[in-house]
Design an enzyme around this catalytic site. Sequence first.
Site, short mmCIF file in Angstrom:
data_model
loop_
_atom_site.label_atom_id
_atom_site.label_comp_id
_atom_site.label_asym_id
_atom_site.label_seq_id
_atom_site.Cartn_x
_atom_site.Cartn_y
_atom_site.Cartn_z
N THR A 242 0.86 -1.18 0.00
CA THR A 242 0.00 0.00 0.00
C THR A 242 0.90 1.23 0.00
OG1 THR A 242 -1.79 -1.10 1.17
CG2 THR A 242 -1.78 1.30 1.26
N PHE B 179 1.28 5.06 0.89
CA PHE B 179 0.72 6.11 1.75
C PHE B 179 1.33 7.44 1.34
CE2 PHE B 179 -1.39 3.75 5.21
CZ PHE B 179 -0.95 2.47 4.93
#
Length: 682
Positions: free
Chosen positions: A281, A283
């Site tokens: 992921t 960020f």
Amino acid sequence: MSTHKEEHEDDVAQIRDDIDRVDAEILKLLAERKAFSIRMAREKGIHDRPSRDMSREEDLISDRINSGMSHDLDSGLVNRVWREIINDSVRVQQEFLGRSDSLPGSVTVAIQGIDGSYSHLASQQFFDSKGITPSYVRSATFADALRAVQEGVADVAMLPVENTTSGAISEVYDLLLDSQLKFVGDVRFRVRHCLLGVAGASVNGLRRIYCHPQAVTQCSEFLAGLDHVELVYFSDTALSGKRIGEVNDPTVAAIASEEAARLYGLDVLKTGIANQEENYTRFVVVSATPAEVPDGVPSKTSIVMAVGNHPGALMDALAVFREADINLVMLESRPIPNNPREELFYLDFDGNISDPVVQSVFDSLTKQLRFLRIMGSYPSRDLRPRPVEREVARVEPKGLSALAAVAPAATPKGYKLGSRVHKAQNTVIEVAGVEVGAGEMIMIAGPCAVESWDQVMATAKAVKEAGGSILRGGCFKPRSSPYSFQGLGYEGLEMLVEAGRAYGLPVVTEVLSPDDVEGVAKKADILQIGARNMQNFSLLSAAGRAHRPVLLKRGMSSSIEELLQAAEYILAGGNQQLMLCERGIRTFETSTRNTLDLSAVPVLRRHTHLPIIVDPSHAAGDRDLVAPLALAAQAIGADGIMVEIHPNPEEALSDGPQSLRLDQFGTLMGALGFAPAAGGAG
Ligand code: PEP
Ligand code: MN
């Protein structure tokens, strides 16, 4: 002998004294509570613990509500009072920690989720590499995390934007676009989803799984293999883990990180349950102030752009990067809410805003894009290595020869994006099939103010039949007197949009306050900023963030240069779809409402690439003068004319004397050479 009345007064006085005594007691107790808060802050400071624990706060409030009920107190009252008390105590603690916290480089990070959530772990990874141990503001939602930064409670927020399995996290993208925050960093975090359970739990014995929707998407293959298991959704993976610990039922599991298992005393029933072993992921770290990236530090820049919808528009924009030899690392598209014809593109590339090559890319882009917002440049470890360093080609502005032909008399003062020096070619604005600035003059017509359904429908019909392109109508009216008709507001806007739709005409309406820009932009095709607001800079900035074309009117006492500087606020805000409007200025002449400054048309043409509209109605203030002034505006080369018309000007609620009757409008349109269109609602 005391009378009945005197006794009654004694009682009332006594009750008042008692209430005063209780209130004094409450105040003393609040002060005592505050002293405990400060002691707690001291403890938190020493042990480096966070100043806010949302889940403890929620537990505390529900506990107080329960106790309150046993005293017959209203739960709403207890809820409100204790939220206030807790907010105050957090404020007190943060102030205390702020003063005692003199560590350089200390930072407060807002995250969505609790300890052990991926946002928390990604923050640790990001700040560890900088030798910083941050403190955290734990928020229930992404919007709350952003608000914490906007309100100065946190320095930065750490927000997930994309995942290698489940794709873009659109909610975050939409929030970021709405906020004014800047990207100051990013981190790619390896997400390792695990199945967590309490003691005695086993994969086969599960009946229920607490999970975050993103985790479900990323672990869909593993979950598909489980029979008769109910999914219960949570807003945060770590919270789902914490809750199963509290529920303590071996048939209930959660999907979260190994770290969450450790923090909340859970067993890891199975690791690596994501569809893809390499599940990352990304960020972004956002802040109210932009990052300053020193030269030579590998960095990334993020932008948001809207390219328009002609064939090849996106390709043309991307070609600018290719020509500058800039590496794109991410391109993601998002629809614009309430504007289905348009699409926004989020784009990341290798490079730094301070680099002149990047600057010249932005220069080229603003010439062709409808919208450009620079989210920020930041150092990044998440860049693709380049095989060989090459000579970097400079992007030279195109059309230099054309520029020479229309060389401005003076160099632009206080504006740039609107100038011909920046962009030689005329800007063409395309709105719902109508092109403004493409060479063919267009007509914008309609009532000064939307007054009724019948009025606006009859007017729209006349505009369409006479060959007009855009329907105007004020819904929020900037009246010189507070006692004059102020417009029908959003109700009027509904009518205007319906009438425009019925006759296939895009609509333009004035917006008076920054707060209304978003609401009006949801409905209207073009936003008008009126003469009285030409230097309302917060309104201009808000219009600069909008995804609708703007018609900016010249202030009645403003110079052409001031008009161009006002326009710059909108362009610099990102919105490149802007047209200017000459509507008459105040002079010593009193025989007309204002003096139509027609020389503004060629002067503006010389200095700017933006389309130029002329409004003879507000200049003249007298319907008999509108036609000759409109013909003159056509002769001097306006890109469009805007006039006020009304089915019954004698009864108009505003600007009746300058409004043309519908038949007069038809005659004027003929004189201007517009071909009548086949009538009737479409
Ligand atoms: C209008 O166009 O309705 C209007 C109010 O005009 P101005 O801002 O030019 O006065
Ligand atoms: Mn008017």
